[in-house]
Design a protein around this motif. Structure first.
Motif, PDB file in Angstrom:
ATOM      1  N   GLU A  36       0.831  -1.214   0.000  1.00  0.00           N
ATOM      2  CA  GLU A  36       0.000   0.000   0.000  1.00  0.00           C
ATOM      3  C   GLU A  36       0.865   1.264   0.000  1.00  0.00           C
ATOM      4  O   GLU A  36       0.502   2.269  -0.602  1.00  0.00           O
ATOM      5  N   ILE A  52      -5.877   8.687   3.585  1.00  0.00           N
ATOM      6  CA  ILE A  52      -5.785   7.362   4.196  1.00  0.00           C
ATOM      7  C   ILE A  52      -6.592   7.415   5.494  1.00  0.00           C
ATOM      8  O   ILE A  52      -6.893   8.504   5.993  1.00  0.00           O
ATOM      9  N   HIS A  53      -6.956   6.281   6.024  1.00  0.00           N
ATOM     10  CA  HIS A  53      -7.799   6.216   7.232  1.00  0.00           C
ATOM     11  C   HIS A  53      -9.098   6.982   7.041  1.00  0.00           C
ATOM     12  O   HIS A  53      -9.594   7.613   7.969  1.00  0.00           O
ATOM     13  N   TYR A  54      -9.602   6.988   5.831  1.00  0.00           N
ATOM     14  CA  TYR A  54     -10.859   7.691   5.585  1.00  0.00           C
ATOM     15  C   TYR A  54     -12.004   6.830   6.116  1.00  0.00           C
ATOM     16  O   TYR A  54     -12.067   5.630   5.829  1.00  0.00           O
ATOM     17  N   PRO A  55     -12.905   7.448   6.922  1.00  0.00           N
ATOM     18  CA  PRO A  55     -13.872   6.627   7.667  1.00  0.00           C
ATOM     19  C   PRO A  55     -15.059   6.136   6.840  1.00  0.00           C
ATOM     20  O   PRO A  55     -16.179   6.614   7.003  1.00  0.00           O
ATOM     21  N   GLU A  57     -16.800   2.347   4.994  1.00  0.00           N
ATOM     22  CA  GLU A  57     -16.888   0.879   5.080  1.00  0.00           C
ATOM     23  C   GLU A  57     -15.592   0.185   4.621  1.00  0.00           C
ATOM     24  O   GLU A  57     -15.048   0.507   3.571  1.00  0.00           O
ATOM     25  N   LYS A  59     -12.551   0.245   5.598  1.00  0.00           N
ATOM     26  CA  LYS A  59     -11.256   0.917   5.771  1.00  0.00           C
ATOM     27  C   LYS A  59     -10.339   0.753   4.554  1.00  0.00           C
ATOM     28  O   LYS A  59      -9.315   0.062   4.614  1.00  0.00           O
ATOM     29  N   ASP A  61      -7.473   1.287   1.765  1.00  0.00           N
ATOM     30  CA  ASP A  61      -6.080   1.711   1.937  1.00  0.00           C
ATOM     31  C   ASP A  61      -5.824   3.096   1.349  1.00  0.00           C
ATOM     32  O   ASP A  61      -4.974   3.829   1.831  1.00  0.00           O
ATOM     33  N   ALA A  70     -12.471   4.261  -3.948  1.00  0.00           N
ATOM     34  CA  ALA A  70     -11.848   3.599  -2.804  1.00  0.00           C
ATOM     35  C   ALA A  70     -10.982   2.449  -3.310  1.00  0.00           C
ATOM     36  O   ALA A  70     -11.428   1.629  -4.104  1.00  0.00           O
ATOM     37  N   PHE A  72      -8.433  -0.763  -2.416  1.00  0.00           N
ATOM     38  CA  PHE A  72      -7.960  -1.737  -1.439  1.00  0.00           C
ATOM     39  C   PHE A  72      -6.787  -2.483  -2.049  1.00  0.00           C
ATOM     40  O   PHE A  72      -6.833  -2.883  -3.216  1.00  0.00           O
TER      41      PHE A  72
END
Ligand SMILES: [Zn+2]
Length: 145
Positions: A36, A52-55, A57, A59, A61, A70, A72
């Protein structure tokens, strides 16, 4: 075991036991060579800005909130990569179940995010390692669509 002293390469690969080698590999991986991080750096170099760490479903990367994309990066073992997901034998039922749960959860996350109008991109860990450019352009294609 015969050691072929005339071939430095073969001899070298026999120096470490598998356990030592895997410890060594994980040490290498731990140092900013996580897939990542590699992918993030490559996107950043191309001028793409992400969170990153965007809240949301699952989580993700890498998240591009403006474009609602989003990303992953799925580990080959834990997410059951068709190329590298081990086909566990005998007593590894525990791992198989765990991996199956992960795969199911990945699908649930995809569905949940798409319902919220996110575009989900999943990249295998090995794609980052084997062909970073292709992984990057896959994401860029989605971002520019
Ligand atoms: Zn893989």
């Amino acid at each position: 075991m015969m050691m072929n002293q005339s071939d430095g390469h073969n001899a070298r690969s026999d120096v470490m036991t598998p356990a030592q080698r895997s410890r060594c590999m994980s040490k290498i991986r731990g140092k900013n060579t996580k897939p990542e991080l590699i992918l993030r750096r490559a996107l950043w170099r191309k001028g793409y800005r992400y969170r990153i760490h965007y809240p949301i479903e699952g989580k993700p990367d890498i998240v591009f909130p403006g474009k609602k994309v989003a990303v992953f990066i799925d580990g080959c073992f834990w997410h059951g990569c068709p190329l590298h997901g081990k086909k566990p034998t005998n007593n590894s039922d525990f791992w198989r179940k765990k991996i199956e749960r992960n795969i199911r959860r990945d699908l649930d996350v995809n569905i949940a995010l798409r319902e919220q109008h996110w575009t989900v991109v999943r990249v295998w860990e090995h794609e980052v390692a084997d062909n970073l450019d292709a992984a990057v352009s896959e994401i860029v294609t989605v971002l520019e669509a």
